[in-house]
Design a protein around this motif. Structure first.
Motif, short mmCIF file in Angstrom:
data_model
loop_
_atom_site.label_atom_id
_atom_site.label_comp_id
_atom_site.label_asym_id
_atom_site.label_seq_id
_atom_site.Cartn_x
_atom_site.Cartn_y
_atom_site.Cartn_z
N PHE A 67 -7.71 -6.07 -8.26
CA PHE A 67 -6.39 -5.48 -6.66
C PHE A 67 -6.92 -4.67 -6.67
N PRO A 68 -6.79 -3.65 -5.43
CA PRO A 68 -7.72 -2.82 -4.96
C PRO A 68 -7.39 -1.52 -6.08
N TRP A 69 -8.34 -1.14 -6.23
CA TRP A 69 -8.30 0.52 -7.21
C TRP A 69 -7.50 1.15 -6.80
N LEU A 70 -6.79 1.19 -7.92
CA LEU A 70 -5.39 2.38 -8.16
C LEU A 70 -5.52 3.20 -8.27
N PRO A 71 -4.93 4.78 -8.66
CA PRO A 71 -4.28 5.76 -8.90
C PRO A 71 -4.29 6.03 -10.15
N ASP A 72 -5.42 6.92 -10.66
CA ASP A 72 -5.20 6.87 -12.56
C ASP A 72 -4.44 6.91 -13.08
N VAL A 73 -3.29 7.41 -12.38
CA VAL A 73 -1.52 7.69 -12.86
C VAL A 73 -1.15 6.01 -13.65
N LEU A 74 -1.47 5.39 -12.65
CA LEU A 74 -0.75 4.13 -12.66
C LEU A 74 -1.92 3.01 -13.74
N MET A 79 -2.06 9.26 5.90
CA MET A 79 -2.68 8.35 7.21
C MET A 79 -2.65 6.92 6.60
N LEU A 80 -2.76 6.67 5.43
CA LEU A 80 -2.68 5.21 4.64
C LEU A 80 -1.12 4.58 4.73
N ILE A 81 -0.62 5.50 4.59
CA ILE A 81 1.19 5.40 4.76
C ILE A 81 1.56 5.02 6.28
N VAL A 82 0.76 5.73 7.41
CA VAL A 82 1.57 5.53 8.47
C VAL A 82 1.25 4.13 8.64
N SER A 83 -0.72 4.39 8.71
CA SER A 83 -1.27 2.77 9.18
C SER A 83 -0.34 1.58 8.69
N HIS A 84 -0.06 1.69 7.51
CA HIS A 84 0.48 0.37 6.73
C HIS A 84 2.09 0.02 7.15
N LEU A 85 2.32 1.18 7.44
CA LEU A 85 3.82 1.00 8.35
C LEU A 85 3.88 0.40 9.01
N GLY A 86 2.31 1.01 9.81
CA GLY A 86 2.35 0.76 11.63
C GLY A 86 2.31 -1.20 10.61
N MET A 87 1.23 -1.65 10.44
CA MET A 87 1.06 -2.98 10.15
C MET A 87 1.81 -3.60 9.98
N ALA A 103 0.93 -1.02 -0.67
CA ALA A 103 0.16 -0.65 -0.70
C ALA A 103 0.72 1.31 -0.62
N VAL A 104 1.89 1.01 0.92
CA VAL A 104 2.97 2.15 0.58
C VAL A 104 3.66 2.36 -0.47
N THR A 105 4.10 1.59 -1.36
CA THR A 105 4.66 1.84 -2.23
C THR A 105 3.87 2.29 -3.18
N MET A 106 2.36 1.84 -3.51
CA MET A 106 1.65 2.67 -4.86
C MET A 106 1.31 3.40 -4.35
N ILE A 107 0.96 4.20 -3.13
CA ILE A 107 0.39 5.86 -2.64
C ILE A 107 1.82 6.42 -3.18
N MET A 108 3.51 5.66 -2.91
CA MET A 108 4.17 7.15 -3.25
C MET A 108 4.43 6.06 -4.69
N ALA A 109 3.95 5.61 -5.32
CA ALA A 109 4.51 5.53 -6.46
C ALA A 109 3.52 6.21 -7.63
N GLY A 110 2.17 6.59 -6.99
CA GLY A 110 0.56 7.69 -7.83
C GLY A 110 1.32 8.99 -7.14
N GLY A 111 1.94 9.18 -6.21
CA GLY A 111 2.51 10.44 -6.21
C GLY A 111 3.24 10.88 -6.60
N ALA A 112 4.75 10.07 -7.02
CA ALA A 112 5.82 10.17 -8.04
C ALA A 112 5.13 10.68 -9.53
N GLN A 113 3.88 10.01 -10.18
CA GLN A 113 3.45 10.31 -10.70
C GLN A 113 2.53 11.26 -11.51
N GLY A 114 2.27 12.28 -9.98
CA GLY A 114 1.63 12.98 -10.54
C GLY A 114 0.28 12.92 -9.83
N ASP A 115 -0.15 12.28 -8.86
CA ASP A 115 -1.23 11.57 -8.26
C ASP A 115 -1.33 12.42 -7.00
#
Length: 221
Positions: free
Chosen positions: A183-190, A137-145, A117-129
């Motif tokens: 699969f979990p819905w992904l950002p459009d940029v991915l 919040m999801l980054i923190v919670s999933h790293l905690g997992m 989850a963290v990887t997908m969020i960061m990858a989306g952000g890197a591509q303009g999401d």
């Protein structure tokens, strides 16, 4: 089965938050149980629209494979119950087997989906999401997992074989996800990176097993 006893000590006296005295304190275990329970419920709520969409537009049985992270969190939350109440599993083979399966699923899947989850969020952000506060919040919670799963392996009873069975579940989940597109819905940029994401996802399943095996070996030492 190694004997496990929760500690009844003053939490303030525990210097290191990753120490046995701190992690096996009943106050800490109860706090983690409550946090994980709430996180699991929120996770299923988060996936609610996709689960409803899957039931309406595809086969209903596929909905089981949609909420990956909440299901991982659910298994880990149940594992915390075994640490709080070791007698829940009893002393028989069946009880210990059930406990081992739940613990293995809780650890291996939490490591995998926490990182994913963290990887997908960061990858989306890197591509303009555009990242919102929910993403952080999801980054923190999933790293905690992922982190808590790795911390608690040493206090669980499952071994390498059960961890391997958890890998088989993950690979089945991955196959269903990318065969039936649940699969979990992904950002459009991915969307154009789906093939690479599938490869990364299945590779991460194997990586999560290897990390778990390494932690089990460390536990024995």
């Amino acid at each position: 089965m190694p004997e496990f006893r929760t500690r009844r000590i003053d939490v303030k006296a525990a210097v290191l938050p990753w120490s046995r005295d701190f992690l096996t304190n009943r106050t800490i275990l109860w706090l983690l149980f409550i946090v994980n329970t709430l996180g699991t419920l929120y996770g299923y709520y988060w996936y609610g629209n996709q689960m409803a969409y899957t039931v309406e537009t595809q086969s209903a049985w596929q909905v089981v494979f949609v909420p990956d992270s909440p299901t991982a969190s659910l298994f880990f939350t149940l594992s915390l119950l075994f640490l709080l109440f070791p007698r829940l599993s009893g002393s028989g083979t069946v009880g210990l087997t059930v406990r081992s399966i739940i613990e293995a699923l809780g650890v291996v899947t939490s490591i995998k989906y926490g990182i994913w989850a963290v990887t997908m969020i960061m990858a989306g952000g890197a591509q303009g999401d555009q990242l919102q506060w929910e993403h952080y919040m999801l980054i923190v919670s999933h790293l905690g997992m992922a982190f808590e799963a790795m911390l608690f392996v040493r206090y669980m009873v499952f071994g390498r074989f059960m961890a391997f069975l958890a890998l088989l579940w993950l690979l089945l989940n991955d196959t269903i996800d990318y065969t039936f597109f649940v699969f979990p819905w992904l950002p459009d940029v991915l969307e154009n990176d789906l093939s690479a994401i599938q490869t990364f996802t299945m590779g991460l399943s194997v990586f999560s097993l290897l990390i778990t095996w390494l932690l089990i070996a460390y536990r024995k030492v």
